[in-house]
Write a protein that holds these residues in place. Structure first.
Motif, mmCIF file in Angstrom:
data_model
loop_
_atom_site.group_PDB
_atom_site.id
_atom_site.type_symbol
_atom_site.label_atom_id
_atom_site.label_comp_id
_atom_site.label_asym_id
_atom_site.label_seq_id
_atom_site.Cartn_x
_atom_site.Cartn_y
_atom_site.Cartn_z
ATOM 1 N N LEU A 129 39.000 45.601 27.787
ATOM 2 C CA LEU A 129 40.067 46.567 28.065
ATOM 3 C C LEU A 129 39.536 47.768 28.842
ATOM 4 N N ALA A 130 38.346 48.241 28.455
ATOM 5 C CA ALA A 130 37.771 49.402 29.153
ATOM 6 C C ALA A 130 37.561 49.075 30.632
ATOM 7 N N HIS A 131 36.997 47.898 30.895
ATOM 8 C CA HIS A 131 36.692 47.534 32.291
ATOM 9 C C HIS A 131 37.961 47.232 33.088
ATOM 10 N N LEU A 132 38.917 46.606 32.427
ATOM 11 C CA LEU A 132 40.190 46.314 33.114
ATOM 12 C C LEU A 132 40.869 47.599 33.545
ATOM 13 N N ILE A 133 40.861 48.585 32.638
ATOM 14 C CA ILE A 133 41.514 49.873 32.946
ATOM 15 C C ILE A 133 40.759 50.558 34.084
ATOM 16 N N GLU A 134 39.455 50.476 34.040
ATOM 17 C CA GLU A 134 38.648 51.079 35.121
ATOM 18 C C GLU A 134 39.014 50.466 36.474
ATOM 19 N N GLU A 135 39.208 49.144 36.490
ATOM 20 C CA GLU A 135 39.596 48.451 37.725
ATOM 21 C C GLU A 135 40.870 49.031 38.319
ATOM 22 N N GLN A 136 41.782 49.419 37.430
ATOM 23 C CA GLN A 136 43.101 49.884 37.878
ATOM 24 C C GLN A 136 43.140 51.391 38.097
ATOM 25 N N TYR A 137 42.100 52.095 37.676
ATOM 26 C CA TYR A 137 42.155 53.562 37.661
ATOM 27 C C TYR A 137 42.020 54.150 39.072
ATOM 28 N N LYS A 138 43.097 54.914 39.436
ATOM 29 C CA LYS A 138 43.032 55.594 40.746
ATOM 30 C C LYS A 138 43.427 57.062 40.562
ATOM 31 N N GLY A 139 42.994 57.641 39.456
ATOM 32 C CA GLY A 139 43.290 59.057 39.209
ATOM 33 C C GLY A 139 44.360 59.281 38.153
ATOM 34 N N ASN A 140 45.121 58.221 37.807
ATOM 35 C CA ASN A 140 46.179 58.378 36.801
ATOM 36 C C ASN A 140 45.913 57.396 35.661
ATOM 37 N N LEU A 141 45.483 57.933 34.509
ATOM 38 C CA LEU A 141 45.056 57.063 33.402
ATOM 39 C C LEU A 141 46.226 56.247 32.845
ATOM 40 N N GLU A 142 47.378 56.908 32.656
ATOM 41 C CA GLU A 142 48.536 56.204 32.091
ATOM 42 C C GLU A 142 48.890 54.993 32.956
ATOM 43 N N GLN A 143 48.921 55.222 34.260
ATOM 44 C CA GLN A 143 49.265 54.146 35.186
ATOM 45 C C GLN A 143 48.237 53.018 35.113
ATOM 46 N N ALA A 144 46.979 53.386 35.003
ATOM 47 C CA ALA A 144 45.912 52.378 34.937
ATOM 48 C C ALA A 144 46.044 51.527 33.678
ATOM 49 N N VAL A 145 46.354 52.173 32.551
ATOM 50 C CA VAL A 145 46.499 51.424 31.294
ATOM 51 C C VAL A 145 47.694 50.474 31.412
ATOM 52 N N ARG A 146 48.783 50.998 31.958
ATOM 53 C CA ARG A 146 49.995 50.193 32.086
ATOM 54 C C ARG A 146 49.735 48.945 32.940
ATOM 55 N N THR A 147 49.076 49.127 34.044
ATOM 56 C CA THR A 147 48.824 47.988 34.939
ATOM 57 C C THR A 147 47.837 47.014 34.302
ATOM 58 N N ALA A 148 46.826 47.560 33.653
ATOM 59 C CA ALA A 148 45.823 46.680 33.017
ATOM 60 C C ALA A 148 46.481 45.818 31.944
ATOM 61 N N LEU A 149 47.371 46.406 31.177
ATOM 62 C CA LEU A 149 47.968 45.668 30.051
ATOM 63 C C LEU A 149 48.827 44.499 30.515
ATOM 64 N N LYS A 150 49.271 44.558 31.769
ATOM 65 C CA LYS A 150 50.065 43.429 32.300
ATOM 66 C C LYS A 150 49.240 42.148 32.298
ATOM 67 N N GLN A 151 47.928 42.287 32.362
ATOM 68 C CA GLN A 151 47.074 41.091 32.430
ATOM 69 C C GLN A 151 46.641 40.596 31.052
ATOM 70 N N VAL A 152 47.011 41.346 30.026
ATOM 71 C CA VAL A 152 46.454 41.079 28.694
ATOM 72 C C VAL A 152 47.425 40.259 27.855
ATOM 73 N N ARG A 153 46.878 39.242 27.171
ATOM 74 C CA ARG A 153 47.678 38.476 26.222
ATOM 75 C C ARG A 153 47.061 38.658 24.841
ATOM 76 N N GLY A 154 47.894 38.944 23.860
ATOM 77 C CA GLY A 154 47.355 39.084 22.507
ATOM 78 C C GLY A 154 48.001 40.231 21.772
ATOM 79 N N ALA A 155 47.285 40.708 20.769
ATOM 80 C CA ALA A 155 47.811 41.775 19.924
ATOM 81 C C ALA A 155 46.920 42.998 20.091
ATOM 82 N N TYR A 156 47.550 44.145 20.194
ATOM 83 C CA TYR A 156 46.719 45.345 20.296
ATOM 84 C C TYR A 156 47.466 46.577 19.850
ATOM 85 N N SER A 157 46.718 47.486 19.197
ATOM 86 C CA SER A 157 47.062 48.876 19.374
ATOM 87 C C SER A 157 45.807 49.437 20.017
ATOM 88 N N LEU A 158 46.048 50.049 21.150
ATOM 89 C CA LEU A 158 44.960 50.451 22.040
ATOM 90 C C LEU A 158 45.056 51.959 22.253
#
Ligand code: G6P
Length: 606
Positions: A129-158
């Motif tokens: 999750l940390a690396h996925l979010i980093e991949e998406q990060y372009k200055g806006n953390l919320e946006q990066a988390v949102r985009t990263a989570l689109k690729q994730v399957r499973g259960a989380y509170s993150l």
């Protein structure tokens, strides 16, 4: 599994995190860790072992900051060591995450991230999750988390934070997440007890919610980014209610809280004059042809008592399943089926998924649940809360007796509405239910407790135990054996007493203590015959006997007298003796009763 905490505000974040995590260790205690924003970077401290190891290590260190996240782990992917402990960070240490749940597609994600040049430190699924979010990060953390989570399957509170932003971003799917709303400060946690020292205003985030918190504001959206509004709930229990209150352990405190918990479960629901119950359930009790009860662990045994009570009093066929089996066995369900899920936490993933399975096939659903605002409460058609208050001891005690009394009320509700139970019989059972808090109080009198302690010490070196019970008390034997296994690690088996001769009798010798539930019952003579069969083979019998029954007590090596209760409610009184037997066996052996090895209070992984 795992417990998580997040904080932003004026306080020292380390104190808030450690204090919050100490209320969440029931969710897992394989390792603990915190990350604190020190003003110019994120500082991580984490250790394998219980929270105490981390808090000791932090003593004397000057780690300060006013924003931080913390985690207590129950290991799924990767051993419980320092490296696999959360938080996990990107290589540059800028993005730090904590996670509760399982990322099911973490392996392909990890491979593609490695191919892009990311290097991983741990064996966990969470680190992706940390690396996925980093991949998406372009200055806006919320946006990066949102985009990263689109690729994730499973259960989380993150829960995520970035060294350059004074904010925390969190999201949940399946695993629980609660936000605490403060004055000039905001909090996140897996469960309410972590927040109570600071605020009583909480928001139970829903599946698919994301939240961004700063000290003075917060914003909740769905995963697509649309704002959603969630109500703030005022929590009435005080922090004290979740503490040990003078007892050595939470478990003992909770055993002794049973009279109060039962009072709360029954409160305002019994109608003495008409022999009815008022449960405020918006389902038609006459519309069901069949009932499925679905649960795990201790809740499953409460379900077995429920089966007996409902079939006896309401004459509807009932089947009881462990949730992990139900969800995969293609159960026969129709709109005439009532599926009852029983759960303390309302979060057990097997039960939640089984509930979804029943709903999908058209069943009406009812939850018998302790935790307000939990996932199951939002997915069932209606809820019967058991109102036991927080239960911290990992092995369930007070919640079991409350669950069984809730099942009795459901049986009364169904029986009275369907005409299988007349008002006189209903009134008799309501009277029996009203007696419960007083009888359980008596079951906890000091001389009874001392007697059980003595018996626990006498048999503490047993390698195995056998528990026997009949009829409505067969599940009491199952729950007694489960408690002994969970708390003392002594192997215990339970059998319906009449079944003993078909196999387990081969185990009996002078080294096997056999706990026989021989309280007042229309089947008592048969149970006494089973006791004789044990004694004829040199087995050691510990009989649980109703007060004043000199006949039944004559047949045992050791006797535990319990207050005499109406047979239909007797499981609630009888089990208290078995809880104490398990408890004192464990403490005599020096076991950590509040946190038995390998167990977790709320199992949110499959
Ligand atoms: C875990 C706990 C048990 C509990 C079971 C079901 O295994 O260790 O004590 O009975 O989960 O939990 P629930 O919250 O659904 O009642």
């Amino acid at each position: 599994m795992c417990g998580i905490v997040g904080y932003v505000g004026p306080r020292n974040a380390v104190d808030v995190l450690i204090n919050g995590l100490s209320k969440l260790e029931y969710r897992g205690y394989d390792s603990a860790g915190v990350a604190v924003n020190t003003g110019n970077h994120l500082e991580i401290r984490k250790n394998a072992g219980k929270l105490g190891v981390l808090s000791e290590a932090l003593k004397g260190q000057s780690l300060t900051g006013t924003l931080g996240i913390g985690h207590t782990r129950w290991a799924t992917h990767g051993r419980p060591n320092d490296v696999n402990a959360h938080p996990h960070a990107t290589e540059d240490g800028k993005i730090v995450i904590i996670h509760n749940g399982i990322i099911e597609n973490y392996l392909p994600l990890k491979e593609s991230l490695i191919a892009k040049g990311h290097s991983f430190k741990s064996e966990t699924d969470s680190e992706v999750l940390a690396h996925l979010i980093e991949e998406q990060y372009k200055g806006n953390l919320e946006q990066a988390v949102r985009t990263a989570l689109k690729q994730v399957r499973g259960a989380y509170s993150l829960v995520v934070t970035h060294a350059d932003h004074r904010e925390i971003v969190a999201a949940r799917t399946v695993s629980p997440l609660v936000m605490g709303v403060g004055n000039g400060e905001n909090f996140l946690a897996s469960d309410v007890p972590a927040l109570l020292a600071y605020t009583r205003e909480v928001i139970f985030l829903h599946d698919g919610d994301m939240v961004v918190i700063h000290e003075n504001d917060y914003r909740i959206t769905d995963l697509a980014g649309n704002e959603v509004s969630r109500e703030v709930t005022h929590i009435e229990w005080d922090a004290e209610a979740a503490e040990k209150g003078g007892f050595d352990t939470y478990t003992l405190k909770e055993i002794f809280e049973q009279p109060q918990a039962l009072t709360n479960t029954l409160l305002g629901r019994l109608r003495d004059e008409t022999g009815e119950v008022d449960l405020d359930i918006n389902l038609d009790p006459k519309s069901f042809k069949r009932i499925s009860i679905i649960a795990c662990g201790t809740a499953f045994y409460a379900g077995l008592v429920g089966e007996y009570l409902i079939e006896q009093l309401a004459r509807i066929p009932v089947e009881v399943d462990v949730a992990s089996e139900y969800r995969y066995r293609q159960p026969l369900v129709s709109e005439n089926t009532l599926a009852i899920v029983i759960s303390q936490s309302g979060e057990t993933i097997d039960t939640l998924e089984a509930l979804r399975e029943a709903k999908k096939d058209g069943a009406k659903t009812l939850g018998v649940i302790n935790a307000k605002g939990s996932s199951m409460t939002r997915e069932v058609d209606d809820v019967l809360y058991i109102h036991s208050g927080p239960e911290i001891g990992v092995a369930s005690t007070k919640v079991y007796t409350s669950m069984v009394s809730a099942m009795l009320m459901l049986a009364l509700w169904l029986g009275r509405a369907r005409g299988t139970l007349d008002s006189a019989k209903g009134a008799e059972l309501i009277h029996a239910a009203r007696e419960l808090p007083r009888l359980v109080e008596q079951a906890l009198e000091p001389e009874r407790v001392e007697n059980i302690k003595r018996i626990a010490e006498k048999y503490k070196n047993a390698r195995d135990y056998l528990f026997l019970g009949r009829g409505v008390n067969a599940p009491t034997a199952f729950e007694g054996a489960l408690k002994l296994k969970e708390l003392s690690y002594i192997h215990a088996e339970a059998y319906a007493a009449g079944e003993m001769k078909h196999g387990p009798i081969a185990l009996i010798d002078e080294n096997l203590p056999v706990v026989a539930i021989a309280t007042d019952s229309f089947l008592l003579e048969k149970t006494i015959s089973n006791i004789q069969e044990v004694r004829a083979r040199s087995g050691q019998v510990i009989a649980v006997v109703s007060d004043g029954d000199t006949d039944a007590s004559r047949h045992a090596d050791d006797v535990i007298f319990v207050p005499k209760a109406h047979e239909m409610v007797s499981p609630i009184v009888n089990v208290v003796a078995l809880q104490l037997l398990a408890y004192f066996t464990a403490t005599t052996l020096g076991k950590d009763v509040d946190k038995p090895r390998n167990l977790a209070k709320s199992v949110t992984v499959e």
